[in-house]
Write a protein that holds these residues in place. Structure first.
Motif, short mmCIF file in Angstrom:
data_model
loop_
_atom_site.label_atom_id
_atom_site.label_comp_id
_atom_site.label_asym_id
_atom_site.label_seq_id
_atom_site.Cartn_x
_atom_site.Cartn_y
_atom_site.Cartn_z
N ARG A 500 0.84 -1.21 0.00
CA ARG A 500 0.00 0.00 0.00
C ARG A 500 0.87 1.26 0.00
O ARG A 500 0.60 2.22 -0.74
N VAL A 501 1.91 1.27 0.81
CA VAL A 501 2.80 2.44 0.87
C VAL A 501 3.57 2.59 -0.44
O VAL A 501 3.71 3.69 -0.97
N ALA A 502 4.07 1.47 -0.99
CA ALA A 502 4.83 1.53 -2.24
C ALA A 502 3.96 2.06 -3.37
O ALA A 502 4.40 2.88 -4.17
N GLU A 503 2.72 1.60 -3.44
CA GLU A 503 1.82 2.07 -4.50
C GLU A 503 1.48 3.55 -4.34
O GLU A 503 1.34 4.28 -5.33
N ALA A 504 1.36 4.00 -3.11
CA ALA A 504 1.11 5.43 -2.88
C ALA A 504 2.33 6.26 -3.28
O ALA A 504 2.19 7.34 -3.85
N LEU A 505 3.52 5.74 -3.00
CA LEU A 505 4.74 6.47 -3.36
C LEU A 505 4.90 6.59 -4.88
O LEU A 505 5.40 7.59 -5.38
N ILE A 506 4.47 5.59 -5.62
CA ILE A 506 4.60 5.61 -7.08
C ILE A 506 3.63 6.60 -7.71
O ILE A 506 3.91 7.16 -8.77
N ASP A 507 2.52 6.86 -7.04
CA ASP A 507 1.49 7.75 -7.60
C ASP A 507 1.91 9.21 -7.44
O ASP A 507 2.05 9.70 -6.31
N PRO A 508 2.12 9.94 -8.53
CA PRO A 508 2.61 11.33 -8.41
C PRO A 508 1.65 12.25 -7.66
O PRO A 508 2.10 13.20 -7.02
N ASP A 509 0.37 11.99 -7.72
CA ASP A 509 -0.59 12.84 -7.01
C ASP A 509 -0.55 12.58 -5.51
O ASP A 509 -0.59 13.51 -4.69
N LYS A 510 -0.47 11.30 -5.12
CA LYS A 510 -0.48 10.96 -3.70
C LYS A 510 0.79 11.39 -2.97
O LYS A 510 0.77 11.63 -1.76
N VAL A 511 1.88 11.49 -3.70
CA VAL A 511 3.15 11.82 -3.06
C VAL A 511 3.52 13.29 -3.24
O VAL A 511 4.57 13.74 -2.77
N LYS A 512 2.66 14.05 -3.88
CA LYS A 512 2.99 15.43 -4.23
C LYS A 512 3.34 16.28 -3.01
O LYS A 512 4.26 17.09 -3.05
N SER A 513 2.62 16.11 -1.90
CA SER A 513 2.88 16.93 -0.72
C SER A 513 4.29 16.70 -0.18
O SER A 513 4.90 17.61 0.40
N LEU A 514 4.83 15.50 -0.39
CA LEU A 514 6.20 15.21 0.04
C LEU A 514 7.22 15.79 -0.94
O LEU A 514 8.19 16.43 -0.53
N ILE A 515 6.98 15.58 -2.22
CA ILE A 515 7.93 16.06 -3.23
C ILE A 515 8.01 17.58 -3.20
O ILE A 515 9.07 18.16 -3.45
N ASP A 516 6.90 18.22 -2.88
CA ASP A 516 6.89 19.69 -2.82
C ASP A 516 7.80 20.23 -1.72
O ASP A 516 8.18 21.42 -1.76
N LEU A 517 8.15 19.41 -0.76
CA LEU A 517 9.08 19.85 0.28
C LEU A 517 10.45 20.19 -0.31
O LEU A 517 11.22 20.96 0.27
N LEU A 518 10.74 19.60 -1.48
CA LEU A 518 12.04 19.82 -2.13
C LEU A 518 11.92 20.74 -3.34
O LEU A 518 12.82 20.78 -4.18
N ALA A 519 10.84 21.48 -3.41
CA ALA A 519 10.64 22.37 -4.56
C ALA A 519 11.68 23.49 -4.56
O ALA A 519 12.12 23.94 -3.51
#
Length: 519
Positions: A500-519
């Protein structure tokens, strides 16, 4: 979304069905001009490979233009020899977008009706069954693209909106369409290009960048749990070794760690020696940490540079025209060449695969250290806080991560050096780029599973320590993960949590809040 100058992220969004592709009037005008030029050339009985001749070593055979439709049909039929499980729904959509972009340049001579139909397929979210194996990538991705051409002609199977596989002719009838009759240069324009490799590599590029960024966030959380020295992240270190990736990692980690109270803070003035009448004083605090902490900017920075190089190659290939022959309508010129030869993507995909495996290894080493009570600065063994021994915590998950790394290593042999002559020695060198891209895609899936295990372990560790002392980004990571997995108290099966966590990480929408930390 306009098809001119699409970014890799744009195409990924289209491949995931979250954006649509818009074709411009300028592009259609170029397609129409090239098609009209092709028709004139055929009428003038020009010798054009694959249009008025046979294919490969059979190109010595001249074919009457009146046999055009049969010639194109036979090309598709003999190339539909793929085997194995199908490419994924997003991979096929990405392949279709890449093929459309190439055809829209107006140098292939494809019928405008073909362009319109492919766009309609994307809008209807209809994809063909594309067997994943059977192409060498030398004359382009002949086999997978032939299965696309077959489906457009009413053959084979298709899926609509991710549904069950049905006969293409039935899907056409359901949508009120007539299957296309491929003629002129339609079939060879479809199959004679690198678009299958581009589609897979494109999705690899975006997913690899997100994996790198998430791994960076985990590095900081890992360092905080081990009370690491912030000094190793100082940007001045990167200034003296100016690889772009390393400098970016220094910048990210230095900035993100500023809000942390869990790291050993850096100060400009180092302390004095604690000698009291002796010239040797043992068992003093360490000045620096193990390499999994101290060398994070160097290790992940090198990976980032490879990811960037790979993305650059994919971007160039996405905008390229890769079939043969090429038409230059304004100059009334037809050139025969080898733009379909996918060597650039083969090398780039193999290089990316090595970097992904190294990132997976690095994650597994972090898991190993943080779960070891002899090295994890007072955290419980395998992050099991209650009745350790009766309960084993993340022991099994750590073994799973080790197994995944071992499997990745066994798949590390480059595909791009495995050339085998084929096609009666006409294709006497082959790049095997599709195999390389597929292998990198598999590595990404397993990398995300390892990162999911690491995230579960680290967040458990954060909750066992004082989570309020952690940096803002680490607290965001902890809150994000708890949307997908509960804390581990008593032992329970973790397979579903990891997936479940791996599939959420692969989804660009679900992980966006994390990736935005490195914007």
């Amino acid at each position: 979304m306009r098809s001119e100058q699409l970014t890799l992220e744009d195409v990924e969004a289209i491949a995931l069905g979250r954006q649509t592709l818009a074709v411009t009037e300028k592009q259609m005008h170029a397609v129409e001009n090239a098609h009209k030029f092709l028709c004139r050339a055929i009428s003038d009985r020009k010798r054009i490979y694959g249009v008025t001749t046979g294919y490969g070593p059979l190109a010595t055979t001249e074919v009457d233009p009146r046999q055009s439709a049969l010639l194109q049909q036979n090309l598709v039929h003999h190339l539909c020899s793929g085997v194995g499980e199908p490419l994924t729904h997003p991979q096929v959509r990405a392949m279709m977008v890449a093929r459309l972009i190439s055809l829209l340049s107006g140098h292939s001579g494809a019928n405008p009706l073909l362009i319109k139909r492919m766009q309609e397929w994307l809008d209807a979210d209809m994809v063909p069954f594309i067997p994943c194996r059977g192409t060498v990538g030398a004359s382009g991705d002949l086999t997978p693209l032939a299965h696309l051409a077959r489906a457009l002609s009413g053959g084979g199977k298709v899926s609509i909106k991710g549904g069950l596989w049905i006969e293409s002719r039935d899907a056409h009838q359901q949508l009120g369409w007539q299957p296309l009759v491929l003629k002129g240069k339609d079939a060879i324009s479809l199959v004679n290009g690198t678009s299958a490799t581009v589609g897979i590599a494109l999705l690899n590029a975006t997913a690899a960048e997100r994996a790198l960024k998430f791994s960076t966030l985990l590095v900081l959380l890992y360092a905080e749990l081990l009370n690491g020295h912030r000094e190793a992240f100082h940007p001045a270190i990167g200034q003296l070794r100016p690889h772009p990736g390393q400098q970016k990692l220094h910048s990210w980690l230095w900035s993100l760690s500023a809000s942390s109270d869990a790291l050993v803070p850096w100060c400009a003035e180092s302390g004095n020696l604690n000698l009291k009448g002796e010239d040797i004083q043992q068992n003093q605090p360490l000045l620096q940490d193990a390499y999994t902490l101290r060398c994070a900017p160097q290790a992940l920075g090198a990976v980032l540079d490879v990811i960037s190089q790979h993305a650059t190659t994919v971007n160039i290939e996405l905008s390229a025209v890769t079939d043969n022959p090429l038409l230059f309508a304004e100059d009334e010129l037809i050139l025969h060449g080898g733009n379909f030869f996918g060597q650039h993507l083969a090398f780039a995909s193999d290089h990316l695969n090595n970097a992904l495996i190294q990132m997976a290894l690095y994650s597994e080493r972090r898991i190993a250290r943080i779960t070891d009570p002899l090295r994890n600065k007072g955290l419980p063994a395998f992050m099991q806080p209650l009745d350790t021994g009766l309960h084993s915590g993340f022991m099994g998950a750590q073994v799973c991560a080790t197994s995944l790394v071992a499997e990745l290593r066994s798949q590390a042999m480059p595909a791009s050096i495995q050339s085998i002559p084929t096609n009666a020695d006409n294709q006497d060198i082959v790049p095997l780029g599709t195999i390389a891209a597929r292998r990198a895609s598999t590595s990404l899936t397993q990398l995300y599973q390892i990162l999911a295990i690491e995230a579960l372990v680290l967040v458990q560790g954060a909750e066992l320590k004082t989570i309020h002392s952690l940096s803002h980004s680490s607290q965001v990571v902890c809150a994000w993960l708890r949307q997908y997995a509960l804390p581990l108290k008593e032992d329970r099966p973790l397979s579903e949590d990891i997936t479940r966590v791996a599939e959420a990480l692969i989804d660009p929408d679900k992980v966006k809040s994390l990736i935005d930390l490195l914007a």
